[in-house]
Design a protein around this motif. Structure first.
Motif, PDB file in Angstrom:
ATOM      1  N   SER A   4      51.295  40.622  18.919  1.00 33.57           N
ATOM      2  CA  SER A   4      52.709  40.801  19.238  1.00 33.57           C
ATOM      3  C   SER A   4      52.970  42.258  19.602  1.00 33.57           C
ATOM      4  CB  SER A   4      53.582  40.357  18.067  1.00 33.57           C
ATOM      5  OG  SER A   4      53.248  41.076  16.924  1.00 33.57           O
ATOM      6  N   THR A  12      61.007  49.334  24.072  1.00 35.48           N
ATOM      7  CA  THR A  12      60.653  47.915  24.260  1.00 35.48           C
ATOM      8  C   THR A  12      61.912  47.038  24.234  1.00 35.48           C
ATOM      9  OG1 THR A  12      60.352  47.592  21.888  1.00 35.48           O
ATOM     10  CG2 THR A  12      58.402  48.241  23.135  1.00 35.48           C
ATOM     11  N   TRP A  14      65.021  44.584  26.120  1.00 35.29           N
ATOM     12  CA  TRP A  14      64.934  43.312  26.842  1.00 35.29           C
ATOM     13  C   TRP A  14      64.470  43.510  28.286  1.00 35.29           C
ATOM     14  CZ3 TRP A  14      68.149  42.168  31.088  1.00 35.29           C
ATOM     15  CH2 TRP A  14      69.179  43.062  31.314  1.00 35.29           C
ATOM     16  N   LYS A  17      60.700  43.954  28.115  1.00 33.95           N
ATOM     17  CA  LYS A  17      60.060  42.697  27.721  1.00 33.95           C
ATOM     18  C   LYS A  17      60.009  41.732  28.919  1.00 33.95           C
ATOM     19  CE  LYS A  17      60.827  38.529  25.007  1.00 33.95           C
ATOM     20  NZ  LYS A  17      61.402  37.451  25.794  1.00 33.95           N
ATOM     21  N   ARG A  18      61.137  41.636  29.626  1.00 34.06           N
ATOM     22  CA  ARG A  18      61.201  40.688  30.744  1.00 34.06           C
ATOM     23  C   ARG A  18      60.180  41.050  31.820  1.00 34.06           C
ATOM     24  NH1 ARG A  18      66.693  39.578  34.029  1.00 34.06           N
ATOM     25  NH2 ARG A  18      65.955  41.463  35.026  1.00 34.06           N
ATOM     26  N   TYR A  20      57.475  42.914  31.474  1.00 32.68           N
ATOM     27  CA  TYR A  20      56.106  42.815  30.951  1.00 32.68           C
ATOM     28  C   TYR A  20      55.640  41.364  30.955  1.00 32.68           C
ATOM     29  CZ  TYR A  20      52.013  43.642  28.055  1.00 32.68           C
ATOM     30  OH  TYR A  20      50.713  43.700  27.599  1.00 32.68           O
ATOM     31  N   GLN A  21      56.528  40.492  30.506  1.00 37.31           N
ATOM     32  CA  GLN A  21      56.159  39.073  30.439  1.00 37.31           C
ATOM     33  C   GLN A  21      55.917  38.493  31.825  1.00 37.31           C
ATOM     34  OE1 GLN A  21      59.225  37.171  28.077  1.00 37.31           O
ATOM     35  NE2 GLN A  21      57.658  35.934  27.119  1.00 37.31           N
ATOM     36  N   PHE A  30      57.346  38.862  20.806  1.00 38.54           N
ATOM     37  CA  PHE A  30      58.037  40.141  21.002  1.00 38.54           C
ATOM     38  C   PHE A  30      59.076  40.305  19.893  1.00 38.54           C
ATOM     39  CE2 PHE A  30      56.422  38.858  25.047  1.00 38.54           C
ATOM     40  CZ  PHE A  30      56.083  40.024  25.703  1.00 38.54           C
ATOM     41  N   THR A  32      62.565  42.477  18.831  1.00 37.77           N
ATOM     42  CA  THR A  32      63.576  43.397  19.374  1.00 37.77           C
ATOM     43  C   THR A  32      63.551  44.677  18.544  1.00 37.77           C
ATOM     44  OG1 THR A  32      65.382  42.777  17.868  1.00 37.77           O
ATOM     45  CG2 THR A  32      65.125  41.447  19.886  1.00 37.77           C
ATOM     46  N   GLU A  50      70.318  42.769  23.447  1.00 36.58           N
ATOM     47  CA  GLU A  50      68.923  42.437  23.096  1.00 36.58           C
ATOM     48  C   GLU A  50      68.740  40.971  22.710  1.00 36.58           C
ATOM     49  OE1 GLU A  50      66.306  44.324  23.431  1.00 36.58           O
ATOM     50  OE2 GLU A  50      67.475  46.063  24.042  1.00 36.58           O
ATOM     51  N   LEU A  61      60.793  35.539  21.155  1.00 46.96           N
ATOM     52  CA  LEU A  61      61.473  36.796  20.825  1.00 46.96           C
ATOM     53  C   LEU A  61      62.027  36.709  19.408  1.00 46.96           C
ATOM     54  CD1 LEU A  61      62.669  39.549  21.755  1.00 46.96           C
ATOM     55  CD2 LEU A  61      64.717  38.296  22.426  1.00 46.96           C
TER      56      LEU A  61
END
Ligand code: FMN
Length: 315
Positions: A4, A12, A14, A17-18, A20-21, A30, A32, A50, A61
């Protein structure tokens, strides 16, 4: 092995994260950065962003929160479960004095009874509760009493970053202490701290062969494909890597530009991103210096072009 991404406030979010994913993958879960109630009992808009709105993409998440009272625990459990989350993570590790002085983060670790009371009175088992914690605030043995206090509750998982709060990020994570706790208390523990390469992971997995959840923060920000390497997944070629990194950057930059107003607000978000992102480049210092110097978005874009004219570090 589940991997994770550790929460890093300011890095890191949202947006990260978006992107990266979408372009990298390889991370299973992930977290928050922590949400915290302000003095008036509200959440900042940036914190709400978030976790709201919940979508099917939020399945992997896990919202994280700071709390030092029964009321706050109760608020966060209802808030996250009403949004549709099935898990939440309590931050008992944050080492910053502003937080610890208010009896939150690692500031709670010397008070195992209080931790127990917050759970007994505030947590209603509507969703799964996990904890991310350090070894203690001022003493690495504080954790023993905390683990004893937690034993009576249905805590799904405990992620341990084996430093003490007072250390902040200095020194090294105490892997030996983690191994000792893992063997003594059972298998509910995930490991976090100073895993920056496959070699680091190999050393850890020799010490704890049964470990099934590894949380990585800065190591992933410095090398987006670290989870791929640890899991033995196929890696892109050098030229593909550069294209992918550019796409990640552009998506992050465009997303911030779409909802923030003015050059400064956008720069305040993208410049910290380069603190770690520049590590992908052979000339990382030069790259980061150019980004840091940029005033205004036009100059920033020129610095980005410069960065991507440089070679990437070899894999
Ligand atoms: C700038 C920064 C912000 C952080 N923010 C959070 C946070 O919001 N919540 C949290 O649990 N940990 C936070 N951490 C701690 C990381 O999640 C992680 O525990 C720590 O960096 C050790 O892991 P690493 O060596 O893999 O990075 C933060 C760390 C840094 C350096």
């Amino acid at each position: 092995m589940k991997i994770s991404l550790a929460p890093l406030q300011g890095y890191t979010d949202w947006v990260f994260k978006r992107a990266y994913q979408k372009y990298i993958g390889g991370v299973d879960e992930f977290y928050t950065p922590f949400l915290v109630l302000q003095n008036g009992g509200d959440l900042k808009t940036a914190h709400k962003r978030e976790v709201e709105p919940f979508s099917e993409k939020s399945d992997n998440l896990i919202p994280q929160f700071l709390c030092g009272s029964v009321e706050e625990m109760s608020f966060f459990e209802s808030y996250f479960s009403d949004l549709g989350y099935s898990k939440m993570n309590w931050n008992l590790g944050c080492p910053y004095p502003m937080v610890t002085k208010r009896g939150k983060g690692s500031g709670l670790l010397p008070y195992p009874e209080k931790i127990g009371n917050i759970i007994t009175e505030g947590f209603k088992d509507k969703i799964e509760l996990s904890i991310k914690m350090r070894l203690g605030l001022t003493d690495g043995n504080e954790i023993h009493e905390v683990l004893k206090a937690l034993d009576q509750f249905n805590i799904k998982e405990i992620i341990i970053h084996p430093r003490i709060g007072k250390q902040l990020y200095k020194g090294t994570a105490n892997r030996g202490k983690f191994a000792q706790l893992y063997n003594e208390y059972g298998k509910k523990f995930a490991y976090n701290g100073d895993i920056n390469s496959c070699q680091d992971f190999e050393v850890l997995s020799k010490e704890i062969p049964c470990l099934n959840h590894l949380m990585i923060g800065r190591g992933i920000l410095k090398d987006f494909w670290l989870p791929h390497k640890i899991k033995g997944l196929e890696l892109p070629t050098d030229s593909e890597r550069k294209i992918i990194l550019k796409k990640v950057h552009d998506e992050i930059y465009e997303t911030y530009s779409s909802y923030l107003s003015g050059d400064n607000q956008v720069l305040q978000k993208v410049k910290p991103f380069w603190e770690y992102f520049s590590c992908h480049f052979e000339t990382e210092r030069k790259v980061y210096k150019a980004i840091k110097k940029a005033s205004g978005l036009k100059k920033y874009e020129q610095a980005v072009s410069f960065a991507f004219s440089q070679n990437l570090k070899e894999d």
